[in-house]
Write a protein that holds these residues in place. Structure first.
Motif, PDB file in Angstrom:
ATOM      1  N   MET A 213      79.213 -20.698  36.605  1.00 33.19           N
ATOM      2  CA  MET A 213      79.271 -22.163  36.537  1.00 33.19           C
ATOM      3  C   MET A 213      77.988 -22.770  35.977  1.00 33.19           C
ATOM      4  O   MET A 213      78.013 -23.857  35.407  1.00 33.19           O
ATOM      5  CB  MET A 213      79.548 -22.746  37.931  1.00 33.19           C
ATOM      6  CG  MET A 213      81.017 -22.673  38.332  1.00 33.19           C
ATOM      7  SD  MET A 213      81.392 -23.663  39.806  1.00 33.19           S
ATOM      8  CE  MET A 213      80.566 -22.727  41.066  1.00 33.19           C
ATOM      9  N   THR A 214      76.882 -22.074  36.141  1.00 33.55           N
ATOM     10  CA  THR A 214      75.595 -22.615  35.679  1.00 33.55           C
ATOM     11  C   THR A 214      75.207 -22.078  34.303  1.00 33.55           C
ATOM     12  O   THR A 214      74.068 -22.258  33.871  1.00 33.55           O
ATOM     13  CB  THR A 214      74.481 -22.270  36.690  1.00 33.55           C
ATOM     14  OG1 THR A 214      74.438 -20.853  36.882  1.00 33.55           O
ATOM     15  CG2 THR A 214      74.741 -22.947  38.031  1.00 33.55           C
ATOM     16  N   ASN A 215      76.146 -21.442  33.620  1.00 32.21           N
ATOM     17  CA  ASN A 215      75.840 -20.862  32.307  1.00 32.21           C
ATOM     18  C   ASN A 215      76.896 -21.283  31.286  1.00 32.21           C
ATOM     19  O   ASN A 215      77.852 -20.549  31.014  1.00 32.21           O
ATOM     20  CB  ASN A 215      75.787 -19.330  32.407  1.00 32.21           C
ATOM     21  CG  ASN A 215      75.104 -18.705  31.205  1.00 32.21           C
ATOM     22  OD1 ASN A 215      75.057 -19.300  30.128  1.00 32.21           O
ATOM     23  ND2 ASN A 215      74.594 -17.499  31.362  1.00 32.21           N
ATOM     24  N   PRO A 216      76.755 -22.467  30.677  1.00 30.07           N
ATOM     25  CA  PRO A 216      77.737 -22.935  29.693  1.00 30.07           C
ATOM     26  C   PRO A 216      77.777 -22.101  28.427  1.00 30.07           C
ATOM     27  O   PRO A 216      78.739 -22.187  27.650  1.00 30.07           O
ATOM     28  CB  PRO A 216      77.268 -24.370  29.391  1.00 30.07           C
ATOM     29  CG  PRO A 216      75.814 -24.380  29.738  1.00 30.07           C
ATOM     30  CD  PRO A 216      75.670 -23.429  30.883  1.00 30.07           C
ATOM     31  N   ALA A 217      76.751 -21.274  28.206  1.00 30.52           N
ATOM     32  CA  ALA A 217      76.719 -20.450  26.985  1.00 30.52           C
ATOM     33  C   ALA A 217      77.909 -19.510  26.928  1.00 30.52           C
ATOM     34  O   ALA A 217      78.365 -19.137  25.831  1.00 30.52           O
ATOM     35  CB  ALA A 217      75.415 -19.648  26.933  1.00 30.52           C
ATOM     36  N   ILE A 218      78.445 -19.107  28.071  1.00 27.79           N
ATOM     37  CA  ILE A 218      79.554 -18.149  28.091  1.00 27.79           C
ATOM     38  C   ILE A 218      80.753 -18.696  27.322  1.00 27.79           C
ATOM     39  O   ILE A 218      81.282 -18.049  26.404  1.00 27.79           O
ATOM     40  CB  ILE A 218      79.941 -17.805  29.542  1.00 27.79           C
ATOM     41  CG1 ILE A 218      78.838 -16.960  30.185  1.00 27.79           C
ATOM     42  CG2 ILE A 218      81.281 -17.068  29.605  1.00 27.79           C
ATOM     43  CD1 ILE A 218      79.045 -16.685  31.661  1.00 27.79           C
ATOM     44  N   GLN A 219      81.188 -19.902  27.664  1.00 24.47           N
ATOM     45  CA  GLN A 219      82.352 -20.467  26.983  1.00 24.47           C
ATOM     46  C   GLN A 219      82.036 -20.865  25.549  1.00 24.47           C
ATOM     47  O   GLN A 219      82.888 -20.736  24.660  1.00 24.47           O
ATOM     48  CB  GLN A 219      82.888 -21.667  27.771  1.00 24.47           C
ATOM     49  CG  GLN A 219      83.699 -21.246  29.004  1.00 24.47           C
ATOM     50  CD  GLN A 219      84.265 -22.430  29.745  1.00 24.47           C
ATOM     51  OE1 GLN A 219      83.572 -23.017  30.580  1.00 24.47           O
ATOM     52  NE2 GLN A 219      85.501 -22.788  29.465  1.00 24.47           N
TER      53      GLN A 219
END
Length: 390
Positions: A213-219
């Motif tokens: 949830m704290t890592n928008p880079a994934i999406q």
């Protein structure tokens, strides 16, 4: 005892005289002692004073409620007694009957820490992707972005495949911990090594979803990968990463990472599927297993005798995380959720245990209850519970 005289409210005098003698014997309390308690209640303290009828009616109602609660506590005839045993999260070892399932699940869990480390160190290819988007005609920047994204998508694939392995492990544990003829409480007490593995799955799930949830880079990385892959197919350009993540797998991964809490969604779906595939097994066996685990964690955390047996400081945070994880899972699986009055989880007690900890250590867990549960905002949820989580 000069104050003991027939009060103006004759119904109160009749009520106290009508107590059956065996009730006093069961409570090991004399009439005098009980009257001392009654004297402090709202009605007895009020007898000598004049007041309006409305005030007297209010006091009468309160007296009945207080007396009902008092008698429940003293006689213990109308209280549900939750599970009260120590679940050894630190040292539980499998018995002979547990070993088959235990070994299968252990193969999965031994990779869990590595997955979390890879996710925690995931930095993404945001810079390379921005450069490529800003300069669409620069082939070198396009190649650089693609070269940065492909290995990252390989990691995302590994995370997704681990979720499928975790799902299989959870279903194996549910089969063992809900089978007849034992109750969920008996299973958890007898098969503590399997209960520990179940707890470890829940602990991993919350940690994974917090990091995701704290890592928008994934999406962002995965979206860029899919867009670029689609463009390459249209232009008949061979794609290096296509063999690793084909279109069907990419679709499933996209759905997985679109969830705010993908691992929790995986466990929730796995539990629901387990219930639907085992129609001969009452659904209560599964939901009671979850509620019992939550109750065991709460009791261990609020009972000094149990809590003093933890030899590792991390066990407290582990226990808190497991309690919250199983509440969330229960709330997603049970038809009316964890917050309804009919729920078998003592939500007020669980929230109180969380709030008794240092604030900085549990804010993430309180947020998980606030934002990842399903039924918190239902009309059936009491205002007191909602207020406790505000």
């Amino acid at each position: 005892m000069s104050w003991i005289k027939k009060p103006r409210c004759c119904w109160l005098w009749g009520f106290t005289r009508s107590f059956p003698p065996f009730l006093f014997r069961c409570m090991r309390m004399s009439v005098w002692q009980l009257l001392q308690i009654l004297k402090t209640s709202c009605c007895i303290g009020y007898l000598g004073k004049r007041s309006s009828l409305l005030r007297l009616q209010e006091d009468t109602t309160n007296w009945y409620l207080n007396m009902g609660n008092l008698l429940k506590v003293l006689t213990c005839t109308d209280l549900e007694q939750g599970p009260n045993f120590f679940l050894d999260f630190e040292n539980a070892q499998p018995t002979e009957s547990e070993k088959e399932i235990y070994n299968q699940v252990n193969v999965v869990l031994k990779d869990a820490e590595g997955i979390l480390e890879d996710l925690q160190s995931y930095r993404g290819a945001g810079h390379e992707i921005r450069e490529a988007i800003q300069h669409p005609n620069d082939e070198k920047l396009q190649e650089k972005a693609w070269g940065a994204v492909v290995p990252l998508v390989g990691k995302l694939k590994k995370f997704y495949e681990f979720s499928q392995r975790l799902e299989a492990g959870l279903r194996g544990l549910l089969g063992a911990l809900t089978s007849t003829p034992y109750s969920p409480t008996q299973h958890l007490e007898r098969e503590q090594a399997l209960a520990k593995q179940f707890a470890e799955i829940l602990h991993f799930t919350l940690r994974f979803d917090e990091l995701k949830m704290t890592n928008p880079a994934i999406q962002n990385d995965f979206s860029y990968y899919r867009r670029t892959l689609s463009r390459m197919r249209i232009n008949n350009v061979p794609a290096e990463g296509e063999n690793e993540v084909n279109n069907e797998l990419a679709n499933r991964m996209s759905l997985f990472y679109a969830e705010a809490t993908p691992m929790l969604k995986t466990l929730s779906d796995a539990t629901t599927k387990f219930v639907s595939e085992n129609k001969n097994l009452p659904i209560e066996n599964t939901t009671d297993c979850l509620s019992t685990m939550a109750s065991v964690c709460r009791v261990m955390l609020e009972t000094p005798e149990y809590r003093s047996r933890f030899t590792n400081e991390e066990t407290v945070s582990f226990c808190l995380r497991v309690m919250v994880g199983v509440i969330i899972l229960y709330d997603h699986v049970h038809p009316v959720g964890a917050f309804a009055k009919t729920s078998k989880i003592d939500m007020k007690g669980c929230i109180k245990v969380l709030k008794d900890q240092p604030p900085n250590s549990v804010e993430g867990l309180l947020n998980a209850l606030r934002y990842t549960t399903k039924h918190l905002n239902d009309e059936t949820t009491s205002k007191q519970i909602k207020s406790m989580l505000q």
